[in-house]
Design a protein around this motif. Structure first.
Motif, PDB file in Angstrom:
ATOM      1  N   GLY A  69       0.785  -1.226   0.000  1.00 28.11           N
ATOM      2  CA  GLY A  69       0.000   0.000   0.000  1.00 28.11           C
ATOM      3  C   GLY A  69       0.816   1.274   0.000  1.00 28.11           C
ATOM      4  N   CYS A  70       2.149   1.167  -0.010  1.00 27.60           N
ATOM      5  CA  CYS A  70       2.979   2.376   0.050  1.00 27.60           C
ATOM      6  C   CYS A  70       3.451   2.772  -1.353  1.00 27.60           C
ATOM      7  N   HIS A  71       3.488   4.064  -1.599  1.00 28.69           N
ATOM      8  CA  HIS A  71       3.900   4.556  -2.912  1.00 28.69           C
ATOM      9  C   HIS A  71       5.097   5.476  -2.806  1.00 28.69           C
ATOM     10  N   CYS A  72       5.908   5.306  -1.771  1.00 32.10           N
ATOM     11  CA  CYS A  72       7.086   6.163  -1.621  1.00 32.10           C
ATOM     12  C   CYS A  72       8.133   5.799  -2.676  1.00 32.10           C
ATOM     13  N   ALA A  73       9.159   6.638  -2.795  1.00 30.20           N
ATOM     14  CA  ALA A  73      10.175   6.462  -3.840  1.00 30.20           C
ATOM     15  C   ALA A  73      10.888   5.114  -3.704  1.00 30.20           C
ATOM     16  N   VAL A  74      11.157   4.686  -2.463  1.00 34.78           N
ATOM     17  CA  VAL A  74      11.888   3.422  -2.282  1.00 34.78           C
ATOM     18  C   VAL A  74      10.983   2.236  -2.615  1.00 34.78           C
ATOM     19  N   CYS A  75       9.720   2.301  -2.186  1.00 35.14           N
ATOM     20  CA  CYS A  75       8.787   1.205  -2.501  1.00 35.14           C
ATOM     21  C   CYS A  75       8.519   1.110  -4.006  1.00 35.14           C
ATOM     22  N   LYS A  76       8.653   2.247  -4.725  1.00 38.74           N
ATOM     23  CA  LYS A  76       8.422   2.217  -6.175  1.00 38.74           C
ATOM     24  C   LYS A  76       9.726   2.055  -6.970  1.00 38.74           C
ATOM     25  N   ALA A  95      14.217  -0.529   6.631  1.00 34.83           N
ATOM     26  CA  ALA A  95      12.865  -0.050   6.306  1.00 34.83           C
ATOM     27  C   ALA A  95      12.862   0.680   4.957  1.00 34.83           C
ATOM     28  N   HIS A  96      11.680   1.053   4.505  1.00 38.79           N
ATOM     29  CA  HIS A  96      11.557   1.747   3.218  1.00 38.79           C
ATOM     30  C   HIS A  96      12.005   3.204   3.286  1.00 38.79           C
ATOM     31  N   ASP A  97      12.422   3.647   4.455  1.00 34.98           N
ATOM     32  CA  ASP A  97      12.959   5.006   4.577  1.00 34.98           C
ATOM     33  C   ASP A  97      14.309   5.142   3.875  1.00 34.98           C
TER      34      ASP A  97
END
Ligand SMILES: [Zn+2]
Ligand SMILES: [Zn+2]
Ligand SMILES: [Zn+2]
Length: 257
Positions: free
Chosen positions: A21-28, A228-230
């Protein structure tokens, strides 16, 4: 004895990266090193294989690593992201026609008995359950000529075991290392250690805290895991000292005894 190879099966935090459900730069991100399964490592030598933790991604991790045999599982602690793949060891029970020993602290083994009650209750109406033997870790472990040393650490208010094999250390899910454990992590070539993100977390070490521990313990190289995705792989690496890198899934290191 042939060399021992350590493979990072997963370098991600409990939710994995990308996070659902995350759309941050790292997840994408399209960088394969930004795709992190849950934290685990594989030790392989002379046809023997030992995994540290069975994550919810264990099956996919074993397929990717081409795992053909499993001799033992060693547990760091019993959080869900480190144990929930246990059911997927069943094919190794079939192929090897044997139970598989699981090693952990008394507390970890209690939690495994609780979380996997169906394994230990018996009578499961025709479906198969993992064949396991539980062994409490009370000191050094020996597997086919390789010695593995437990390294107790704090994981917020709970405890976790890190492990040392030769001149390589693995310490996931730690928030602090007691003074008594620091000598066990001295003189390392490679230290793989938790560095969740930059923002403080009660259960985990941050990038700055892990850099301070690396500075203190002085391994030749350090690899951050349980990420983490951070933290984007390429940009975070660019900000770290030369001898400190983010680990990534599939990374292999040679373990020197
Ligand atoms: Zn974890
Ligand atoms: Zn994200
Ligand atoms: Zn944990």
């Amino acid at each position: 004895m042939a060399a021992i190879q350590l493979t990072i099966l997963g370098s991600g935090t409990s939710m994995g990266v990308p996070t659902l459900g995350c759309h941050c730069a790292v997840c994408k991100s399209q960088d394969p090193r930004d795709k992190r399964m849950r934290a685990s490592v594989l030790l392989s030598w002379d046809g023997h294989n030992v995994v540290i933790d069975t994550t919810p991604d264990f099956r996919a991790q074993a397929l990717r690593a081409g795992l053909q045999r499993l001799d033992a599982v060693i547990y760091t602690h019993a959080h869900a992201d480190h144990i929930l793949g246990l059911d997927d060891i069943r094919p190794f029970n079939f192929h090897q026609r044997s139970t598989i020993p699981l090693y952990g602290s008394a507390e970890t083994l209690d939690r495994i008995r609780e979380q996997f009650g169906y394994i230990f209750r018996g009578g499961t109406e025709g479906s198969t359950v993992p064949g396991v033997e539980l062994h409490e870790i009370v000191g050094r472990l020996q597997f086919h000529g390789v010695e593995i040393l437990p390294v107790p650490a704090h994981h917020g208010p709970t405890s976790v075991l890190g492990f040392r094999v030769g001149r390589t250390g693995y310490l996931t899910d730690y928030s602090a290392v007691p003074e008594s454990s620091k000598p066990l992590l001295s003189g390392l070539d490679d230290l793989i250690l938790d560095a969740l993100r930059h923002t403080p977390h009660v259960m985990h070490s941050t990038v700055a805290q892990s850099l301070a521990l690396v500075e203190e313990l002085k391994p030749k190289r350090a690899w951050f895991t349980h990420i983490a995705h951070d933290l984007g792989h390429a940009e975070t690496n660019a900000s770290l000292p030369e001898h400190v890198r983010l680990a990534y899934d599939g990374l292999t290191l040679e373990v020197h005894i």
